[in-house]
Design a protein around this motif. Structure first.
Motif, PDB file in Angstrom:
ATOM      1  N   PRO A  36       0.633  -1.089   0.009  1.00  0.00           N
ATOM      2  CA  PRO A  36       0.130   0.028   0.238  1.00  0.00           C
ATOM      3  C   PRO A  36       0.854   1.228  -0.045  1.00  0.00           C
ATOM      4  CG  PRO A  36      -0.443  -1.278   1.654  1.00  0.00           C
ATOM      5  CD  PRO A  36       0.532  -1.994   1.001  1.00  0.00           C
ATOM      6  N   GLU A  38       0.644   3.961   1.749  1.00  0.00           N
ATOM      7  CA  GLU A  38       0.746   4.655   2.906  1.00  0.00           C
ATOM      8  C   GLU A  38       1.817   3.804   3.714  1.00  0.00           C
ATOM      9  OE1 GLU A  38      -3.418   4.873   1.533  1.00  0.00           O
ATOM     10  OE2 GLU A  38      -2.136   3.023   1.660  1.00  0.00           O
ATOM     11  N   ARG A 210      -7.583   3.224   2.999  1.00  0.00           N
ATOM     12  CA  ARG A 210      -7.529   4.470   2.230  1.00  0.00           C
ATOM     13  C   ARG A 210      -7.734   5.602   2.994  1.00  0.00           C
ATOM     14  NH1 ARG A 210      -6.104   1.589  -1.372  1.00  0.00           N
ATOM     15  NH2 ARG A 210      -7.312   0.265  -2.572  1.00  0.00           N
ATOM     16  N   ALA A 211      -8.736   5.775   3.989  1.00  0.00           N
ATOM     17  CA  ALA A 211      -8.868   6.892   4.740  1.00  0.00           C
ATOM     18  C   ALA A 211      -7.945   6.950   6.006  1.00  0.00           C
ATOM     19  CB  ALA A 211     -10.440   6.830   5.287  1.00  0.00           C
ATOM     20  N   GLY A 212      -6.942   6.223   6.221  1.00  0.00           N
ATOM     21  CA  GLY A 212      -6.079   6.412   7.067  1.00  0.00           C
ATOM     22  C   GLY A 212      -6.282   5.420   8.202  1.00  0.00           C
ATOM     23  N   GLY A 213      -7.542   4.929   8.299  1.00  0.00           N
ATOM     24  CA  GLY A 213      -7.936   4.122   9.470  1.00  0.00           C
ATOM     25  C   GLY A 213      -7.300   2.589   9.265  1.00  0.00           C
ATOM     26  N   VAL A 214      -7.180   1.748  10.476  1.00  0.00           N
ATOM     27  CA  VAL A 214      -6.437   0.381  10.468  1.00  0.00           C
ATOM     28  C   VAL A 214      -7.722  -0.370   9.827  1.00  0.00           C
ATOM     29  CG1 VAL A 214      -5.693  -1.258  11.940  1.00  0.00           C
ATOM     30  CG2 VAL A 214      -5.571   1.166  12.384  1.00  0.00           C
TER      31      VAL A 214
ATOM     32  N   MET B   1     -14.878   3.241  12.142  1.00  0.00           N
ATOM     33  CA  MET B   1     -14.198   4.447  12.591  1.00  0.00           C
ATOM     34  C   MET B   1     -15.173   5.522  12.133  1.00  0.00           C
ATOM     35  SD  MET B   1     -10.330   5.581  12.043  1.00  0.00           S
ATOM     36  CE  MET B   1      -9.757   4.341  13.173  1.00  0.00           C
ATOM     37  N   ASP B   6     -11.242   9.369  11.500  1.00  0.00           N
ATOM     38  CA  ASP B   6     -10.518   9.161  10.394  1.00  0.00           C
ATOM     39  C   ASP B   6      -9.699  10.427   9.887  1.00  0.00           C
ATOM     40  OD1 ASP B   6     -10.723   6.637   9.307  1.00  0.00           O
ATOM     41  OD2 ASP B   6     -12.365   6.925   8.037  1.00  0.00           O
ATOM     42  N   VAL B   9      -6.764  10.543  12.177  1.00  0.00           N
ATOM     43  CA  VAL B   9      -5.527   9.661  12.003  1.00  0.00           C
ATOM     44  C   VAL B   9      -4.781   9.862  10.515  1.00  0.00           C
ATOM     45  CG1 VAL B   9      -4.994   7.183  11.403  1.00  0.00           C
ATOM     46  CG2 VAL B   9      -6.816   7.688  13.184  1.00  0.00           C
ATOM     47  N   GLY B  10      -5.729  10.412   9.546  1.00  0.00           N
ATOM     48  CA  GLY B  10      -5.088  11.169   8.539  1.00  0.00           C
ATOM     49  C   GLY B  10      -4.173  12.216   8.688  1.00  0.00           C
ATOM     50  N   GLU B 106       0.781  -1.179  -4.412  1.00  0.00           N
ATOM     51  CA  GLU B 106      -0.215  -1.894  -5.070  1.00  0.00           C
ATOM     52  C   GLU B 106      -0.712  -1.274  -6.338  1.00  0.00           C
ATOM     53  OE1 GLU B 106      -3.140  -2.063  -2.068  1.00  0.00           O
ATOM     54  OE2 GLU B 106      -3.166  -0.092  -1.977  1.00  0.00           O
TER      55      GLU B 106
END
Lengths: 216, 108
Positions: A36, A38, A210-214, B1, B6, B9-10, B106
């Motif tokens: 990914p 990120e 994608r939104a930064g979450g786990v 979440m 979100d 965390v972003g 990816e």
């Protein structure tokens, strides 16, 4: 831990170069097209951090010193295969640019620090997940570096430069690093704990969505 | 979440690489002090001990562009050699690993 040129017989150096090439091939195959976006900055920061940490020679009264190797930490933070690639980059740059570790024995050095250290450390970390939840990171750091040192002991002890004194090399490398590994385990534990508190989503095996979450 | 979580965390996600790099630079800038301290106790790794006991010697045919973390310009006082080498090494490591990461990223 970095073996210089002249310490290993060529067949041994060649054998470990082939083994390393196989492990790196597996890592590339597993990760190709799967990493990914990120996680790319994490890969860079962890590898650069390990390079920097290896610069620090911890003085130990009594006439010895040790430096952090970081293979287990790389495996835990990045996952096993990305950890292997991060350590391959660090150890190769050390050899090519700084002459730290020989070129003819680069495959053996990569096997010890980038393959064995990373995979053993990661395996201990995962295997002890439920049995030793508190001390497993320390044990992973200790076991990874000690296993790598045992391989150095085997490789050198089976080489003519060390007069095939396997018992000496295994004792000095395995025994020495079993003690120095306490420092490795302690640093691995502290860094892991800090990152887990600050950014739990960047620990290996988890993925930043994608939104930064786990995403588990 | 939730959306707000979100976005929090972003935001951290954008900030943490800078914090990580700042930590890395802190490690590099402390390397001269560690080198000095290790020199004081007599820096010997276990592999050197094993080599000494068995009579093993290196061939040392390749030293690299910055042999043993020194710089070709000559000695820089105050541990400047290892500091400069460390900065170069960290920069190279970042470039190489981020490039590897981009090659493996990816497919969307």
């Amino acid at each position: 831990m970095h073996i210089p040129d002249g310490f290993l017989d060529l067949p041994i150096a060649a054998m470990f170069a082939v083994l390393t090439a196989g492990a790196v091939g597996v890592a590339l195959k597993r990760l190709n097209g799967e990493l990914p976006n990120e996680r790319i900055p994490l890969l860079g920061v962890v590898a650069a951090g390990i390079f920097a940490a290896q610069l620090l020679n911890w003085p130990i009264p009594g006439g010895t010193s040790a430096h952090f190797v970081g293979g287990s930490l790389a495996g835990i933070l990045l996952g096993p295969w990305l950890g292997v690639l991060a350590m391959v980059a660090v150890v190769t740059i050390q050899a090519l640019v700084f002459g730290d570790g020989g070129l003819l024995v680069l495959g053996a050095n990569l096997w010890n620090m980038a393959v064995v250290n990373v995979l053993v450390g990661y395996a201990v970390f995962r295997l002890l997940e439920h049995r030793v939840p508190v001390g497993r990171v320390f044990l992973a750091g200790w076991a990874g570096v000690t296993a790598a040192a045992v391989f150095v002991g085997l490789q050198t002890g089976l080489s003519s430069a060390f007069a095939y004194q396997l018992e000496v090399t295994l004792l000095v490398m395995g025994g020495g690093h079993a003690i120095l590994g306490i420092l490795e385990g302690g640093i691995t534990h502290l860094v892991y704990r800090f990152i887990r508190e600050a950014r739990p989503d960047v620990i290996g095996g988890r993925r930043i969505g994608r939104a930064g979450g786990v995403e588990e | 979440m939730t959306a707000s979580a979100d976005s929090k965390v972003g935001a951290d996600g954008r900030r943490w690489p800078k914090l990580g790099l700042a930590t890395v630079l802190l490690l590099v800038t402390s390397s001269p002090a560690f080198a000095w301290a290790a020199e004081r106790v007599g820096y010997t790794e276990p592999l050197e001990v094993a080599a000494e006991r068995t009579g093993a010697e290196t061939t040392g045919w390749y030293a690299g562009a910055f042999p043993d973390y020194t710089v070709p310009l000559g000695t820089i006082p105050g541990g400047g050699d290892i500091l400069l080498s460390g900065l170069i090494g960290v920069g190279l490591t970042l470039v190489v690993t981020v490039s590897i990461g981009h090659l493996l990223r990816e497919h969307k």
